[in-house]
Design an enzyme around this catalytic site. Structure first.
Site, mmCIF file in Angstrom:
data_model
loop_
_atom_site.group_PDB
_atom_site.id
_atom_site.type_symbol
_atom_site.label_atom_id
_atom_site.label_comp_id
_atom_site.label_asym_id
_atom_site.label_seq_id
_atom_site.Cartn_x
_atom_site.Cartn_y
_atom_site.Cartn_z
ATOM 1 N N GLY A 88 37.433 -10.412 -17.801
ATOM 2 C CA GLY A 88 35.928 -10.475 -17.654
ATOM 3 C C GLY A 88 35.302 -9.255 -16.829
ATOM 4 O O GLY A 88 34.397 -8.649 -17.189
ATOM 5 N N HIS A 89 36.266 -9.027 -15.658
ATOM 6 C CA HIS A 89 35.589 -7.768 -14.785
ATOM 7 C C HIS A 89 35.701 -6.662 -15.511
ATOM 8 O O HIS A 89 34.996 -5.644 -15.481
ATOM 9 C CB HIS A 89 36.543 -7.891 -13.600
ATOM 10 N N MET A 124 36.538 -17.036 -18.430
ATOM 11 C CA MET A 124 37.393 -16.376 -17.343
ATOM 12 C C MET A 124 36.937 -16.398 -15.984
ATOM 13 O O MET A 124 35.737 -16.244 -15.638
ATOM 14 C CB MET A 124 37.903 -14.856 -17.753
ATOM 15 N N GLN A 184 29.360 -15.832 1.978
ATOM 16 C CA GLN A 184 28.978 -16.790 0.899
ATOM 17 C C GLN A 184 29.957 -18.077 0.541
ATOM 18 O O GLN A 184 29.655 -18.792 -0.374
ATOM 19 C CB GLN A 184 28.795 -15.879 -0.419
#
Ligand code: PAF
Length: 282
Positions: free
Chosen positions: A36-37, A186, A61
């Protein structure tokens, strides 16, 4: 690909490129990179002369009981994959570089309302952490374009809102979610799942597909959400939320809204997975 932790070196390289009239696309990540990246990086390379990637597991976060320490750190493998995908500059700062005064910052970036519900309701402060780090990274890299995955749909909307509200001169691009052949989106957190859990987790996408189909055919939205929730429980999920919203602003849907998005967050074992599906109601 040049890797550095140093803000001054990043700024210097980007100044050189900009002086030559060249454009910069930026892909911020927390590492443990997957296909995905790589799709984001390849898309970035299509859209600008140079691609800058950051890898930073942002403590701001993560909630107190979340997986900050366990979050997978795989720098060598990430570097090899990034070279292959066309990244030229990799920024890998430490928390001390990004937050020299510690976590008790004096300035945060808040994007209210949109940050407070869905994932924000279960993860208080999460989107403040995301907006603050993304704003800081944007100020360091000063890209022309920044590329994010649509899988983090609410995150993308928070970032787009921040960029618009703060008049940042950056084009924000969202890229379709990349999925396993089973349909499972993903995610770096899929690495926490056993093979059996991965198979079970694929029912999330199947359930959202069936919901979208049923709502498009006229099924009552509340009814569809309730039935889908039961199906996900039967498949082994512990539901955090399942909601159908207006895809343009994440508001609760009105009778006339056509462009909708299903948003889901659910635990498979102790792993929290999120996914979403945009669709058009007839
Ligand atoms: O989506 C992520 O990986 C992170 O939330 C981001 C955008 C890199 C900010 O830390």
């Amino acid at each position: 690909m040049f890797t550095t932790q140093d803000i001054a070196q990043i700024r210097e390289q980007i100044r050189l490129w900009k002086r030559q009239g060249e454009t910069v696309a930026f892909v911020p990540t927390m590492g443990n990179l997957h296909l995905g990246h790589m799709t984001l990086v390849k898309e970035a390379a299509q859209r600008a002369d140079h691609v800058v990637v950051s890898i930073f597991v942002n403590p701001l976060q993560f909630g107190q009981n979340e997986d900050l320490d366990a979050y997978p750190r795989t720098l060598s493998a990430d570097q090899a994959a990034l070279v292959e995908a066309g990244a030229e500059l990799l920024f890998t700062p430490t928390p001390a570089i990004i937050y020299p005064k510690g976590m008790e910052l004096q300035t945060f970036v808040e994007v209210p309302k949109i940050s407070d519900e869905l994932c924000g309701a279960s993860r208080p402060g999460h989107f403040r952490g995301v907006a603050t780090i993304v704003c800081k990274l944007f100020n360091i890299v000063q890209p022309d374009i920044a590329v994010f995955g649509n899988k983090d749909f609410q995150q993308l909307m928070v970032i787009k809102t921040m960029v618009e509200d703060l008049s940042l001169p950056i084009e924000i691009v969202g890229i379709d979610t990349i999925r396993e052949p089973s349909g499972l989106a993903m995610s770096s957190r899929n690495g926490y799942l056993s093979d059996e859990q991965k198979q079970q987790a694929a029912t999330l996408k199947q359930t959202m597909d069936a919901m979208a189909e049923a709502i498009s055919q006229g099924q009552d939205v509340e009814q569809a959400v309730s039935e889908a929730g039961q199906q996900l429980s039967q498949a082994g999920f512990k539901l955090d939320y399942l909601s159908v919203r207006n895809a343009a602003n994440l508001h609760p849907i009105g009778a006339d809204d056509k462009q909708l998005v299903i948003l889901a967050a659910a635990y498979m074992g102790s792993t929290r997975l999120i996914d979403n599906l945009c669709f058009t109601r007839n």
